[in-house]
Design an enzyme around this catalytic site. Structure first.
Site, mmCIF file in Angstrom:
data_model
loop_
_atom_site.group_PDB
_atom_site.id
_atom_site.type_symbol
_atom_site.label_atom_id
_atom_site.label_comp_id
_atom_site.label_asym_id
_atom_site.label_seq_id
_atom_site.Cartn_x
_atom_site.Cartn_y
_atom_site.Cartn_z
ATOM 1 C CB VAL A 132 -1.087 -0.005 1.196
ATOM 2 C CG1 VAL A 132 -1.162 1.264 1.563
ATOM 3 C CG2 VAL A 132 -1.925 -1.331 1.336
ATOM 4 C CB ILE A 148 -15.826 -0.065 -0.684
ATOM 5 C CG1 ILE A 148 -15.274 -1.221 -1.778
ATOM 6 C CG2 ILE A 148 -16.878 0.728 -0.733
ATOM 7 C CD1 ILE A 148 -16.362 -2.304 -1.419
ATOM 8 C CE LYS A 200 -11.050 -5.528 6.587
ATOM 9 N NZ LYS A 200 -10.742 -6.409 4.939
HETATM 10 N N1 HSE Z 1 -6.688 -9.690 4.252
HETATM 11 C C1 HSE Z 1 -8.315 -8.109 3.363
HETATM 12 C C2 HSE Z 1 -9.190 -9.220 3.138
HETATM 13 C C3 HSE Z 1 -7.644 -6.853 3.019
HETATM 14 O O1 HSE Z 1 -9.163 -10.067 2.438
HETATM 15 O O2 HSE Z 1 -9.622 -8.500 2.261
HETATM 16 C C4 HSE Z 1 -7.183 -6.442 3.556
HETATM 17 O O3 HSE Z 1 -8.112 -5.811 5.064
#
Ligand code: HSE
Length: 464
Positions: A13, A133, A202
């Protein structure tokens, strides 16, 4: 005047962040009203970053953060420490922060938010959930005048790739994981993804913003996809469903507010206060739901709000450039605030709603059992559901020969599939445990939750 940036980390990133900052320097300056300049980049091995000007590289992140000529710290290292200490150091010295660190935000976002408020600086983290997103800012800003009732979606690309591959090819979990690893979708140690921890972080961030309530990763019930079998996927298809690893954040109304729109957790018992539920598990969802057709490593999040109705956000949830896009968006926002002399929205956690344990949440189960095929089996099985107040929506038996000899039928056995109506998860779990102990049950083949996500029961292909 320029806005000077310290970048902590220069992996997949970070490298893209540097590239975008350089490639788009002119446009970014025009959008912000001042140039954004890299003051330094903290890395572990300076020899490994040919794309970064050598004079910018340092192995001392604390010294970089402490520099007087740094206005904003961008963190793309991940993990709890030293990221937390470095970001707190930055905030306390008046620097704004942009971070993609979902684990840190989900574990201790409150400490960062409080420090940012105390110091009067910005804390932005769009890249921490669902990569490219735009999701956190719409929830925090665009929907700030609405009442969000549910945020549910696919927020982990690795597991979505694996489940999609299983559905497409009929492969088992191990084979699909191997393919995901070979193609670079799964890491060498896939634990955080396949056991649901990444999605749980998340979910905590989404629930915190959506419900103005601090929710941490520890509050999120979390189950992964290791136990999902090819037979589960086939059973789901038979019901007109797909299996997806879902992160579900729901507002559970208190007494007197009615039910959330079709929400599993939506019934408030008498006298109960409004609460929230945050959970991650693989679940069957109707093929008619937009989330069912989200394939490969894509992410998608379905948001429901009282006035806005249903909204869907879809795109790339991982990868260098997509995640860097979200980081740059935050960086521009923070830089604009600096140039304009203002601040973005502060943390909003005023509601402080209680978080429901999974046992109290209304869910629906799909249970597949290997049973003896003899008189009274169905009644014994149904009795365990009834004893715990769990209503059965549909039962299907396969495998037993209708006109076979009784002794042959008993030996051969049969498969019973039971789909329930909504019931407290604790009652469903206790029922499954009791079923496993029945003489007539030879084995509990699989247990999966069924999520209508606002779709009525009839769309699940079972009688209501
Ligand atoms: N490892 C995560 C995924 C991506 O597979 O979506 C980073 O948040």
């Amino acid at each position: 005047m320029s806005v000077r940036v310290a970048l902590l980390g220069c992996g997949t990133v970070g490298t893209e962040v540097v590239r975008l900052l350089e490639d788009q320097a002119g446009d970014l300056a025009a959008r912000v009203g001042a140039p954004i300049e890299l003051a330094g980049v903290a890395v572990r091995r300076p020899g490994r970053h040919p794309g970064v000007r050598q004079e910018l590289l340092t192995t001392d992140p604390a010294a970089l953060v402490a520099r007087d000529d740094v206005d904003v710290v961008v963190e793309v290292v991940g993990g709890i420490e030293p990221a937390r200490s470095l970001l707190l150091q930055a905030i306390k010295s008046g620097k704004s922060v942009v971070t993609a660190n979902k684990a840190l935000l989900a574990e201790d976002g409150a400490t960062l938010a409080e420090a940012a408020d105390a110091a009067g600086v910005d804390l932005y983290y769009e890249a921490s959930v669902a990569g490219a997103i735009p999701l956190l800012r719409p929830l925090r800003e665009s929907l700030a005048g609405d009442r969000i009732t549910r945020v549910a979606g696919i927020v982990n690309g690795t597991t979505n790739f694996i489940l999609s591959a299983m559905a497409t090819s009929g492969a088992g979990y191990a084979e699909a994981l191997e393919e995901a690893t070979r193609l670079g979708y799964a890491e060498a140690d896939p634990t955080a993804d396949v056991d649901g921890y990444d999605a749980a972080s998340k979910a905590a961030i989404l629930a915190t913003i959506a419900f103005h309530t601090r929710v941490t990763a520890a509050d999120v019930h979390c189950e992964g996809i290791r136990t999902v079998t090819a037979a589960d996927i086939a059973a789901a298809e038979g019901l007109g469903c797909a299996i997806k690893l879902l992160a579900i954040c729901e507002r559970v109304p208190g007494a007197g507010r009615g039910t959330a729109a079709g929400g599993a957790g939506g019934v408030g018992e008498l006298g109960a206060p409004e609460s929230v539920s945050a959970r991650v598990y693989p679940a069957m969802i109707p093929l008619s739901h937009p989330l069912a057709s989200v394939g490969e490593a894509f992410n998608a999040v379905f948001v429901e709000a009282d006035a806005a109705g249903q909204l869907m956000f879809y795109g790339q949830g991982a990868g260098g450039a997509p995640t860097a896009s979200a980081v740059l968006g935050d960086l521009v926002a923070v830089a604009r605030n600096r140039v304009g002399g203002g601040r973005g929205p502060r943390e909003s956690a005023y509601a402080s709603l209680p978080v429901r344990p999974i046992g109290d949440v209304l869910t629906r189960y799909h249970v597949s059992l290997e049973v003896a095929d003899r008189t009274g089996v169905l009644s014994a099985v149904a009795g365990e559901f009834a004893r715990r107040g769990v209503s059965i929506a549909a039962v299907r038996q396969t495998g037993g020969e209708a006109d076979g000899e009784q002794s042959a039928r008993e030996q051969q056995g049969a498969r019973l599939v039971v789909v329930t109506h909504g019931a407290p998860d604790s009652a469903l779990a206790a029922t499954v445990e009791a079923l496993a102990g029945l003489d007539v049950v030879r084995g509990v083949e699989s247990v999966l939750r069924v999520e209508g996500l606002g779709r009525p029961v009839s769309t699940l292909g079972v009688a209501g």
